[in-house]
Design a protein around this motif. Structure first.
Motif, PDB file in Angstrom:
ATOM      1  N   SER A  98       0.833  -1.086   0.024  1.00  0.00           N
ATOM      2  CA  SER A  98       0.184   0.273  -0.066  1.00  0.00           C
ATOM      3  C   SER A  98       0.874   1.472   0.548  1.00  0.00           C
ATOM      4  O   SER A  98       0.208   2.363  -0.838  1.00  0.00           O
ATOM      5  CB  SER A  98      -1.105   0.216   1.346  1.00  0.00           C
ATOM      6  N   ALA A  99       1.897   1.452   0.925  1.00  0.00           N
ATOM      7  CA  ALA A  99       2.621   2.567   0.626  1.00  0.00           C
ATOM      8  C   ALA A  99       2.820   2.797  -0.637  1.00  0.00           C
ATOM      9  O   ALA A  99       3.578   3.363  -1.212  1.00  0.00           O
ATOM     10  CB  ALA A  99       4.201   2.326   1.823  1.00  0.00           C
ATOM     11  N   ALA A 100       4.230   0.814  -0.975  1.00  0.00           N
ATOM     12  CA  ALA A 100       4.495   1.435  -1.936  1.00  0.00           C
ATOM     13  C   ALA A 100       3.437   2.032  -3.579  1.00  0.00           C
ATOM     14  O   ALA A 100       4.005   2.884  -3.993  1.00  0.00           O
ATOM     15  CB  ALA A 100       5.195   0.410  -2.747  1.00  0.00           C
ATOM     16  N   GLY A 101       1.929   1.423  -3.629  1.00  0.00           N
ATOM     17  CA  GLY A 101       1.785   1.810  -4.698  1.00  0.00           C
ATOM     18  C   GLY A 101       0.907   3.305  -3.982  1.00  0.00           C
ATOM     19  O   GLY A 101       0.648   4.439  -4.873  1.00  0.00           O
ATOM     20  N   ALA A 102       0.765   3.892  -2.853  1.00  0.00           N
ATOM     21  CA  ALA A 102       0.667   5.233  -2.524  1.00  0.00           C
ATOM     22  C   ALA A 102       1.628   6.634  -3.306  1.00  0.00           C
ATOM     23  O   ALA A 102       1.656   7.558  -3.849  1.00  0.00           O
ATOM     24  CB  ALA A 102       0.844   5.872  -0.990  1.00  0.00           C
ATOM     25  N   MET A 103       2.986   5.662  -3.084  1.00  0.00           N
ATOM     26  CA  MET A 103       3.801   6.505  -3.581  1.00  0.00           C
ATOM     27  C   MET A 103       4.466   6.885  -5.030  1.00  0.00           C
ATOM     28  O   MET A 103       4.770   7.685  -5.628  1.00  0.00           O
ATOM     29  CB  MET A 103       5.598   5.780  -3.456  1.00  0.00           C
ATOM     30  N   ALA A 104       3.966   5.671  -5.928  1.00  0.00           N
ATOM     31  CA  ALA A 104       3.594   5.183  -7.055  1.00  0.00           C
ATOM     32  C   ALA A 104       2.053   6.464  -7.341  1.00  0.00           C
ATOM     33  O   ALA A 104       2.455   7.221  -8.937  1.00  0.00           O
ATOM     34  CB  ALA A 104       2.961   4.251  -7.608  1.00  0.00           C
ATOM     35  N   GLY A 105       1.387   6.644  -6.702  1.00  0.00           N
ATOM     36  CA  GLY A 105       0.500   7.444  -6.609  1.00  0.00           C
ATOM     37  C   GLY A 105       0.834   9.080  -6.837  1.00  0.00           C
ATOM     38  O   GLY A 105       0.289   9.981  -7.574  1.00  0.00           O
ATOM     39  N   LEU A 106       1.362   9.239  -6.060  1.00  0.00           N
ATOM     40  CA  LEU A 106       2.908  10.611  -6.199  1.00  0.00           C
ATOM     41  C   LEU A 106       3.202  10.781  -6.863  1.00  0.00           C
ATOM     42  O   LEU A 106       3.067  11.851  -7.674  1.00  0.00           O
ATOM     43  CB  LEU A 106       3.467  10.525  -4.632  1.00  0.00           C
ATOM     44  N   VAL A 107       3.725   9.856  -7.820  1.00  0.00           N
ATOM     45  CA  VAL A 107       4.702  10.414  -8.728  1.00  0.00           C
ATOM     46  C   VAL A 107       3.746  10.217 -10.055  1.00  0.00           C
ATOM     47  O   VAL A 107       3.805  11.606 -10.517  1.00  0.00           O
ATOM     48  CB  VAL A 107       5.642   8.923  -8.897  1.00  0.00           C
ATOM     49  N   HIS A 108       2.756   9.774 -10.228  1.00  0.00           N
ATOM     50  CA  HIS A 108       1.679  10.013 -10.736  1.00  0.00           C
ATOM     51  C   HIS A 108       1.203  11.304 -10.744  1.00  0.00           C
ATOM     52  O   HIS A 108       0.979  11.906 -12.074  1.00  0.00           O
ATOM     53  CB  HIS A 108       0.676   9.435 -10.951  1.00  0.00           C
TER      54      HIS A 108
END
Length: 138
Positions: free
Chosen positions: A85-95
Motif C-alpha cells: 500500500s505504501a509503495a502504491g501510494a508513492m506510485a500515485g504521488l509520482v503519477h
C-alpha cells in the motif's frame, strides 16, 4: 494504494495457481474496478496500483535479487499489505506530479508502468534509509 493492496492480497491468499499469477491478479482487480467504478481517473489509479501489486514481495520488502538471496525478517500478512500500500501510494504521488508535465502525450500505458516502477523504487529507497538509520541508533 488500494489496487496494490488488493492485488497482493489476491495473489497471496489464493489457492488457485492462476490467481497467484501477478498478471492475472492485476487483471482481475483492474476488471472489477472498471466495472464497479464510474470515474475514469479512479479506474486509472486503481489499475496503476495493480501494477505495483505485481511486484515480487521479496524484492519489494527485502530487496532480494535473483541469485543473491538475503534473509529478511518474516513478515505478517498485514505488514506485507501495508508495504504494498505504501509503495502504491508513492506510485500515485509520482503519477500526480507527472500528470500535467507534458511528457506523456497521447497514452497512459507506459506512464502507469513507469510510475509503478518509480513508486516501488522510492519505497525500497525509503526502506533502506530507515533500516540504516535504525541500525545506527543501536
Amino acid at each position: 494504494a488500494i489496487g496494490a493492496a488488493l492485488t497482493i492480497f489476491l495473489r497471496q491468499s489464493s489457492d488457485v495457481d492462476g490467481a497467484a499469477d501477478p498478471v492475472r491478479g492485476s487483471s482481475v482487480v483492474g476488471l472489477i474496478g472498471s466495472v464497479c467504478l464510474q470515474n475514469p481517473m479512479a479506474i486509472l489509479a486503481l489499475y496503476g496500483g495493480t501494477f505495483v501489486g505485481m511486484s515480487l514481495p521479496s524484492r519489494l520488502t527485502s530487496g532480494n535479487a535473483p541469485g543473491k538471496r538475503r534473509q529478511g525478517k518474516p513478515q505478517s500478512a498485514l505488514s506485507l499489505v501495508a508495504s504494498f500500500s505504501a509503495a502504491g501510494a508513492m506510485a500515485g504521488l509520482v503519477h500526480a506530479f507527472t500528470i500535467h508535465s507534458g511528457y506523456f502525450k497521447g497514452g497512459w500505458g507506459g506512464k502507469i508502468g513507469l510510475c509503478a516502477f518509480a513508486g516501488t523504487w522510492a519505497f525500497r529507497g525509503c526502506s533502506v534509509v530507515a533500516e540504516s538509520m535504525s541500525q545506527r541508533q543501536r
